[in-house]
Enzyme design. Structure first.
Site, PDB file in Angstrom:
ATOM      1  N   LYS A  11       0.824  -1.175   0.214  1.00 20.60           N
ATOM      2  CA  LYS A  11      -0.122  -0.026   0.082  1.00 20.60           C
ATOM      3  C   LYS A  11       0.906   1.306  -0.082  1.00 20.60           C
ATOM      4  O   LYS A  11       2.005   1.193   0.424  1.00 20.60           O
ATOM      5  CB  LYS A  11      -0.895   0.045   1.244  1.00 20.60           C
ATOM      6  CG  LYS A  11      -2.126   0.895   1.150  1.00 20.60           C
ATOM      7  CD  LYS A  11      -3.195   0.194   0.440  1.00 20.60           C
ATOM      8  CE  LYS A  11      -4.340   0.952   0.223  1.00 20.60           C
ATOM      9  NZ  LYS A  11      -5.521   0.149  -0.409  1.00 20.60           N
TER      10      LYS A  11
HETATM   11  P1  NAD Z   1     -12.825   7.835  -3.215  1.00 22.04           P
HETATM   12  O1  NAD Z   1     -11.914   8.482  -2.953  1.00 22.04           O
HETATM   13  O2  NAD Z   1     -13.347   7.363  -4.706  1.00 22.04           O
HETATM   14  O3  NAD Z   1     -14.186   7.998  -2.430  1.00 22.04           O
HETATM   15  C1  NAD Z   1     -14.294   8.183  -1.142  1.00 22.04           C
HETATM   16  C2  NAD Z   1     -15.580   8.504  -0.701  1.00 22.04           C
HETATM   17  O4  NAD Z   1     -15.655   8.334   0.805  1.00 22.04           O
HETATM   18  C3  NAD Z   1     -15.837   9.826  -1.139  1.00 22.04           C
HETATM   19  O5  NAD Z   1     -17.324   9.928  -1.374  1.00 22.04           O
HETATM   20  C4  NAD Z   1     -15.828  10.806   0.189  1.00 22.04           C
HETATM   21  O6  NAD Z   1     -16.326  11.993   0.432  1.00 22.04           O
HETATM   22  C5  NAD Z   1     -16.043   9.803   1.419  1.00 22.04           C
HETATM   23  N1  NAD Z   1     -15.416  10.054   2.784  1.00 22.04           N
HETATM   24  C6  NAD Z   1     -13.906  10.442   2.830  1.00 22.04           C
HETATM   25  N2  NAD Z   1     -13.915  10.606   4.013  1.00 22.04           N
HETATM   26  C7  NAD Z   1     -15.223  10.512   4.818  1.00 22.04           C
HETATM   27  C8  NAD Z   1     -15.557  10.388   6.257  1.00 22.04           C
HETATM   28  N3  NAD Z   1     -14.500  10.873   7.137  1.00 22.04           N
HETATM   29  N4  NAD Z   1     -16.744  10.151   6.476  1.00 22.04           N
HETATM   30  C9  NAD Z   1     -17.896   9.995   5.516  1.00 22.04           C
HETATM   31  N5  NAD Z   1     -17.317   9.798   4.098  1.00 22.04           N
HETATM   32  C10 NAD Z   1     -15.980  10.090   3.757  1.00 22.04           C
HETATM   33  O7  NAD Z   1     -12.315   6.275  -2.587  1.00 22.04           O
HETATM   34  P2  NAD Z   1     -12.874   4.881  -3.059  1.00 22.04           P
HETATM   35  O8  NAD Z   1     -11.598   4.408  -4.189  1.00 22.04           O
HETATM   36  O9  NAD Z   1     -14.308   4.749  -3.442  1.00 22.04           O
HETATM   37  O10 NAD Z   1     -12.169   4.057  -1.801  1.00 22.04           O
HETATM   38  C11 NAD Z   1     -13.114   3.916  -0.648  1.00 22.04           C
HETATM   39  C12 NAD Z   1     -12.787   2.871   0.073  1.00 22.04           C
HETATM   40  O11 NAD Z   1     -12.701   1.457  -0.455  1.00 22.04           O
HETATM   41  C13 NAD Z   1     -11.217   2.877   0.909  1.00 22.04           C
HETATM   42  O12 NAD Z   1     -11.375   2.571   2.208  1.00 22.04           O
HETATM   43  C14 NAD Z   1     -10.456   2.026  -0.014  1.00 22.04           C
HETATM   44  O13 NAD Z   1      -9.459   1.636   0.616  1.00 22.04           O
HETATM   45  C15 NAD Z   1     -11.437   0.936  -0.545  1.00 22.04           C
HETATM   46  N6  NAD Z   1     -11.333   0.257  -1.593  1.00 22.04           N
HETATM   47  C16 NAD Z   1     -11.115   0.948  -2.834  1.00 22.04           C
HETATM   48  C17 NAD Z   1     -10.856   0.037  -3.840  1.00 22.04           C
HETATM   49  C18 NAD Z   1     -10.820   0.729  -5.305  1.00 22.04           C
HETATM   50  O14 NAD Z   1     -10.843  -0.070  -6.217  1.00 22.04           O
HETATM   51  N7  NAD Z   1     -10.873   2.033  -5.406  1.00 22.04           N
HETATM   52  C19 NAD Z   1     -10.640  -1.193  -3.771  1.00 22.04           C
HETATM   53  C20 NAD Z   1     -10.838  -2.043  -2.440  1.00 22.04           C
HETATM   54  C21 NAD Z   1     -11.057  -1.221  -1.512  1.00 22.04           C
END
Ligand code: NAD
Length: 432
Positions: free
Chosen positions: A122
């Site tokens: 990561k």
């Molecule tokens: P992103 O940046 O596209 O979206 C994040 C979302 O979470 C946004 O809507 C943001 O406003 C919201 N957010 C951020 N801080 C917040 C808070 N304190 N309270 C409430 N909402 C909040 O990110 P993403 O790629 O969608 O990733 C989201 C989660 O999924 C993370 O934990 C990431 O590690 C996990 N994840 C992502 C992927 C991927 O393919 N992108 C894969 C596996 C896991």
């Protein structure tokens, strides 16, 4: 559906630099719990409790106003045992070494559960991407790539998007790396735009995988999707796709939250209209066809499915007792603390744990890497078909172990993931 299992006690992780981080402590606690139910050499568990390699870098960039600012950047490779290490790059103000280390460990278990030939890694930069211009983000990304260059490579460590990063970020990394090595090298990152070697369906893969798991769980619980409601935290890459896919299955989305606030409409939120609103305002806040609620209210809104898809440690000992759903599908990494887990178990809430639930992203990242290496590309139906097959296979493998050994789903999933990496370590032996 599940019982708590007492953990055996193991030695503290040997590298204290990480141990002050609550997220890293949480990941270690989970590993110790798994070790308590697994037949494994404690020496291997000790090796797995600390990342193999960590790099901390200072990233100086010129801001648009002419000032120079230094940002802290990290890349942690939890293990190099199972193949190239693989994991996202996140941009968020809270990023620190312990958080990145915990996330790298979870990536190892995730790749193990999905049986992918990758180890976990990561990366992250402590910054607020919502307050930076495109030019600043590009300079930050390119300089970070330059700084971590000694430890990345298509067969060493491959990045992907995560919180606060996207396809464009990956394109800048790909370009910077390619300029350094002197040829176009798409296989250095996954989750990049399709026109430079990305995989069709990668952006949607994590959310789609979450929904495949939800559908299998609902089926087992004898709940029809058309009679279900869902609450989703996060409307980014993962959360927005989870909403779209759930709607396609007839589920009504009644509440959604993000960094700036949350909204509720018990009649169902129009996801297409909300996506347009978010495109212009960058937040769900202020969406006219719903009432405003707090992020606390969001998590306690009664519903069938609660999908935390934003960040870690949002369901805690303080609020877990207030959660009113039948099923939690963890789109985010680490959204539930171990203390909260016990409360959810007592309240008979079925949890699809992160390491399984959101593994669709790394699975299609694997497809993308394979296609880039072979320079032979699949169409979207092939990608989705194969994703569905692998996600459902892993879901049922975890579920079968959970039922057979009477383990909570998280413990069953982690056991499968840790066991795979531990077996590989045992077979390869200890160098020299
Ligand atoms: P992103 O940046 O596209 O979206 C994040 C979302 O979470 C946004 O809507 C943001 O406003 C919201 N957010 C951020 N801080 C917040 C808070 N304190 N309270 C409430 N909402 C909040 O990110 P993403 O790629 O969608 O990733 C989201 C989660 O999924 C993370 O934990 C990431 O590690 C996990 N994840 C992502 C992927 C991927 O393919 N992108 C894969 C596996 C896991």
């Amino acid at each position: 559906m599940s019982v708590a299992v007492p953990a055996k006690t193991f030695a503290q992780p040997p590298v204290p630099i990480f141990s002050t981080s609550p997220v890293y402590q949480m990941a270690c606690k989970q590993l110790q719990t798994v070790a308590g139910v697994m037949d494994c050499d404690p020496g291997i568990i000790e090796r797995l409790s600390v990342p193999k390699r960590s790099l901390v870098v200072s990233i100086p960039i010129r801001m648009d106003n002419g000032e120079t600012r230094c940002f802290a950047g990290y890349r942690v490779q939890h293990s190099l045992t199972s193949g190239a290490s693989k994991g996202g790059l996140r941009y968020a103000p809270s990023v620190d070494l312990g958080e990145v280390a915990a996330l790298s460990m979870w990536m190892s278990w995730k790749c193990g559960i999905m049986n992918l030939p990758f180890s976990g890694a990561k990366g992250g930069i402590a910054c607020d991407p919502t307050r930076m211009s495109r030019g600043e983000l590009e300079r930050l990304t390119r300089r970070y790539t330059e700084e971590v260059l000694p430890i990345i490579g298509p067969r060493v460590d491959v990045m992907a998007p995560d919180l606060g990063t996207d396809e464009q970020t990956m394109a800048w990394i790909m370009d910077t790396y390619s300029m350094k090595v002197g040829y176009a090298c798409p296989e250095i990152v996954t989750g990049k735009p399709v026109e430079i070697g990305g995989c069709v369906g990668r952006r949607e893969a994590t959310g789609r995988g979450v929904v495949y798991c939800i559908m299998d769980a609902l089926h087992e619980m004898n709940i029809r999707p058309e009679e279900s409601t869902a609450v989703v935290q996060g409307f980014g890459n993962v959360g927005s796709v989870v909403c779209q896919e759930l709607v396609q299955h007839g589920v009504k989305i009644i509440a959604i939250g993000d960094r700036d606030g949350a909204i509720l409409n018990k009649k169902g939120i129009d996801i297409v209209a909300l996506a347009k609103h978010v495109q212009t305002t960058r937040t769900v806040k202020g969406f006219k066809e719903a009432e405003a609620i707090s992020n606390e209210q969001l998590l306690s809104t009664p519903c069938t499915i609660l999908a935390p898809c934003a960040m870690e440690r949002v369901i805690t000992a303080e609020n877990a007792g207030k959660v009113r759903c039948k099923l939690i599908a963890e789109g985010a990494n680490g959204p539930t603390t171990p203390e909260a887990d016990l409360i959810l178990q007592e309240n008979k809430i079925f949890v699809i744990p992160d390491v399984l639930c959101n593994a669709g992203g790394v699975t299609v990242s694997y497809f993308e890497w394979v296609q880039d290496m072979a320079q032979f590309f699949w169409d979207e139906s092939q990608v989705n078909e194969k994703l569905k097959e692998l996600m459902r296979k892993s879901y049922h493998k975890v579920r079968a172990l959970s039922l057979q050994k009477n383990l909570p789903m998280r413990l069953a999933a982690l056991t499968l993931g840790v066991q795979k990496v531990a077996n590989e370590k045992a077979t390869r032996g200890l160098f020299p």
